[in-house]
Design an enzyme around this catalytic site. Structure first.
Site, PDB file in Angstrom:
ATOM      1  CB  THR A  68      71.716 -10.949  58.419  1.00 37.74           C
ATOM      2  OG1 THR A  68      73.028 -11.780  58.005  1.00 37.74           O
ATOM      3  CG2 THR A  68      70.519 -12.080  58.848  1.00 37.74           C
TER       4      THR A  68
ATOM      5  NE  ARG B 133      73.328 -21.321  57.462  1.00 35.21           N
ATOM      6  CZ  ARG B 133      74.225 -20.130  57.750  1.00 35.21           C
ATOM      7  NH1 ARG B 133      73.252 -19.182  57.213  1.00 35.21           N
ATOM      8  NH2 ARG B 133      75.257 -19.908  57.928  1.00 35.21           N
TER       9      ARG B 133
ATOM     10  CB  THR C 113      71.453 -13.820  55.971  1.00 38.13           C
ATOM     11  OG1 THR C 113      72.417 -13.048  55.669  1.00 38.13           O
ATOM     12  CG2 THR C 113      71.821 -14.980  56.017  1.00 38.13           C
TER      13      THR C 113
ATOM     14  CG  ASP D 162      77.979 -18.017  57.567  1.00 43.87           C
ATOM     15  OD1 ASP D 162      78.833 -17.113  58.351  1.00 43.87           O
ATOM     16  OD2 ASP D 162      76.669 -17.966  57.903  1.00 43.87           O
TER      17      ASP D 162
ATOM     18  N   GLY E 170      75.726 -10.998  62.098  1.00 41.99           N
ATOM     19  CA  GLY E 170      76.824 -12.030  62.084  1.00 41.99           C
ATOM     20  C   GLY E 170      76.918 -12.583  63.464  1.00 41.99           C
TER      21      GLY E 170
ATOM     22  CB  SER F 279      75.582 -16.353  64.585  1.00 44.43           C
ATOM     23  OG  SER F 279      76.827 -16.529  64.570  1.00 44.43           O
TER      24      SER F 279
HETATM   25  O1  DON Z   1      74.285 -17.334  59.317  1.00 43.12           O
HETATM   26  C1  DON Z   1      75.162 -16.374  59.996  1.00 43.12           C
HETATM   27  O2  DON Z   1      75.530 -16.487  61.103  1.00 43.12           O
HETATM   28  C2  DON Z   1      75.568 -15.200  59.130  1.00 43.12           C
HETATM   29  N1  DON Z   1      75.387 -15.567  57.654  1.00 43.12           N
HETATM   30  C3  DON Z   1      74.687 -14.070  59.462  1.00 43.12           C
HETATM   31  C4  DON Z   1      75.049 -12.907  58.499  1.00 43.12           C
HETATM   32  C5  DON Z   1      74.637 -11.625  59.328  1.00 43.12           C
HETATM   33  O3  DON Z   1      74.041 -11.635  60.259  1.00 43.12           O
HETATM   34  C6  DON Z   1      75.258 -10.473  58.581  1.00 43.12           C
HETATM   35  N2  DON Z   1      74.759  -9.223  59.153  1.00 43.12           N
HETATM   36  N3  DON Z   1      75.115  -8.453  59.542  1.00 43.12           N
END
Ligand code: DON
Length: 568
Positions: free
Chosen positions: A377, A104, A395, A419, A470, A449
């Site tokens: 993502t 991350r 992502t 985030d 997300g 997430s």
């Molecule tokens: O880490 C996360 O939860 C978000 N940055 C994920 C972003 C994501 O899944 C976008 N896709 N639709």
């Protein structure tokens, strides 16, 4: 060196499509997805799945394939595939041992708790989502190298060569990509000050060559992980970022490390679920939701039936309320994981559930919600011929991240800083609210997430699965697992089935448009649920691999995207 774009003729397109099409005898068009005997990659792009599968054919394992697939996605799927972002990987080796890798992004050392607030302590619009201040320290290159160092078999150069070739020879633009490049062109120009390699001239079938990325990858293949964090690439990246007004320094890059983490593991009926731990919220939330719904007879209620939706939604509500309050980077905050996932706590949490009416959100916890937007993502699943399985979600956060594109290096930079909770109780782009546990601090990781997940049944590998989306990631993974386990679907049916979502706040059930029965919607509304059919044209783009009873592998590639299963 400047990037060059070549647009070839339709003839080349046909030639390329032919090259990329999996052999006919491997494809089944019934309800099953692709079936293979030994190994498989399911990812958001056919090119990436082919490259990953080919690496395993050459004798590489799932971790070699991870490096190749992840980088191939950075070439062919710049929407989410990345060098400028981060992600999480969960693995289960053939011997049954498991683990998790956290790559991350981190906040820069100069980041501050209130960096996105104005003098009235209000969140400044777009500052955490677009442009230089939105960028977290990228973790992807560190992650793939860490995984490869511990488990990979093939030399890095051999693994990365097909990806370098892909960047040099180009990938073919799909219909979906054409639409996205068109849609984002004006924001790309506004943020970067010029027309990008990815722009609104690109049409389906065009070929995009990214020489700058090919050079970056060649240097990484030659010099290793330090090339990205301390070498020429690091210097070019920081120079670029500083020119744009970012607070990221060479020291930030040099200090970045990915981390092995113990995954969250729990039992659901006779399944063992292995999913990602904090700073990903996926594992804990999935654990909470699955344990809260376990006592109910979902199979009897039926797939997407009124009662099944009620039970799942109410469990989701409670888990997301906890997420917003308790979860954050475990290196910075103490998370009461044991309590949050204990039977007693979860039983108590569901004790006020009733089929008669929704549990009011005020009685669960509190918070406030405003507008938010849709983003991207990507997830890929791999099983190798040795019996190892991985689930990887990666992502840039929003589609193309911060929209900042480093021309000289050939990649986009993330906007993962969004985030974090910029201000307690104020929602981020996914409408998620957070609290102190997820506030900004130097070198802290923002809560995610992402929910890369592996399942075991009777001690054997059953499934590897995950998705973008997300805040809807967790609930999409949940429904896919239930579709197979409770509702008897194949992997392909499970990823295709219509999905719904509840995240506590806003107080509504999001459903995919035109995929749910009108009568069912009326029944939910008459019970007091608010249904939102407009918010999400699609909920999740799930990719998974299921081990069938005869030991063969079934790929589930979500038709909501360009996702493709390839294997042998
Ligand atoms: O880490 C996360 O939860 C978000 N940055 C994920 C972003 C994501 O899944 C976008 N896709 N639709």
């Amino acid at each position: 060196m400047k990037n060059i774009l070549f647009v070839f003729t339709l003839l080349l397109l046909f030639q390329s499509c032919k090259e990329n099409t999996p052999p006919k005898d491997k494809v089944q068009t019934s309800k099953r997805g692709l079936i293979t005997k030994k190994a498989m990659v399911v990812s958001a792009r056919e090119e990436a799945s082919i490259i990953g599968s080919d690496i395993m054919k050459k004798g590489g394992n799932a971790f070699d394939a991870m490096m190749a697939t992840e980088m191939a996605l950075a070439v062919a799927y710049p929407y989410a595939g990345n060098l400028g972002g981060g992600g999480f990987m969960v693995y289960r080796l053939a011997d049954g041992s498991t683990g998790g890798l956290d790559y991350r992004e981190k906040a820069p050392k100069a980041a501050t708790k209130n960096m996105y607030l104005d003098t009235n302590a209000e969140v400044i619009p777009n500052r955490s989502t677009v442009g230089p201040l939105a960028v977290g320290i990228p973790g992807t290159v560190a992650g793939i190298f860490k995984a490869h160092k511990r488990f990979g078999k093939l030399p890095i150069k051999e693994v990365l060569q097909p990806v370098i070739d892909l960047a040099k020879n180009g990938f073919i633009v799909t219909k979906n990509q054409e639409g996205r490049f068109k849609e984002k062109d004006s924001i790309f120009r506004a943020v970067n000050g010029h027309k990008l390699l990815f722009n609104n001239d690109l049409k389906k079938g065009d070929r995009v060559l990214n020489f700058a990325l090919a050079e970056t990858l060649s240097r990484i293949a030659e010099n290793g992980v330090n090339e990205f964090y301390k070498g020429e690439t690091a210097k070019k990246l920081v120079e670029f970022l500083n020119e744009k007004g970012s607070i990221i320094t060479l020291e930030d890059l040099a200090a970045y490390e990915s981390k092995w983490r113990d995954p969250i593991e729990f039992q659901y009926d006779n399944l063992k679920v292995i999913s990602m731990s904090p700073p990903a919220s996926g594992g804990i939330c999935l654990n909470q939701i699955m344990k809260m719904i376990e006592p109910f007879d979902l199979k009897d209620y039926g797939h997407n039936s009124l009662k099944a939706i009620q039970v799942i939604v109410e469990a989701e509500k409670r888990a997301y309320a906890d997420r917003g309050f308790y979860l954050g980077d475990p290196d910075f905050v103490d998370i009461p994981v044991e309590t949050l996932t204990s039977d007693i706590y979860l039983e108590q949490r569901m004790s006020n559930f009733s089929f008669k009416a929704p549990t009011p959100v005020d009685s669960i916890s509190h918070g406030k919600i405003e507008g938010y937007e849709s983003d991207q993502t990507t997830h890929y699943s791999i099983v190798d011929q040795f019996g190892n399985a991985i689930a990887v979600t990666t992502t840039l956060n929003s589609g193309y991240g911060s929209k900042l594109f480093v021309d000289d290096l050939g990649f986009f930079l993330n906007n993962e800083m969004d985030d974090f909770s910029s201000k307690s109780g104020v929602p981020n782009v996914y409408g998620l609210i957070g609290a102190e546990a997820n506030s900004i601090a130097p070198e802290k990781r923002m809560l995610s997430s992402m929910t890369p997940t592996i399942l075991e049944k009777d001690g054997e590998l059953l499934m590897t699965v995950g998705t973008p989306g997300g805040s809807t990631i967790i609930t999409s993974v949940l429904q896919t697992i239930l579709n197979v386990e409770e509702f008897g679907m194949t992997m392909q049916e499970a990823v295709e089935a219509a999905r719904f979502h509840n995240q506590y706040l806003p107080d509504e059930i999001r459903i995919e448009p035109n995929r749910f029965d009108k009568k069912l919607i009326e029944q939910l509304e008459s019970l007091g649920y608010i249904i939102n059919e407009e918010r999400s044209p699609v909920i999740g783009i799930v990719d998974g691999i299921l081990v069938l009873e005869n030991g063969t592998l079934e790929g589930g590639a979500d038709p909501r995207g360009d996702d493709t299963a390839v294997g042998f």
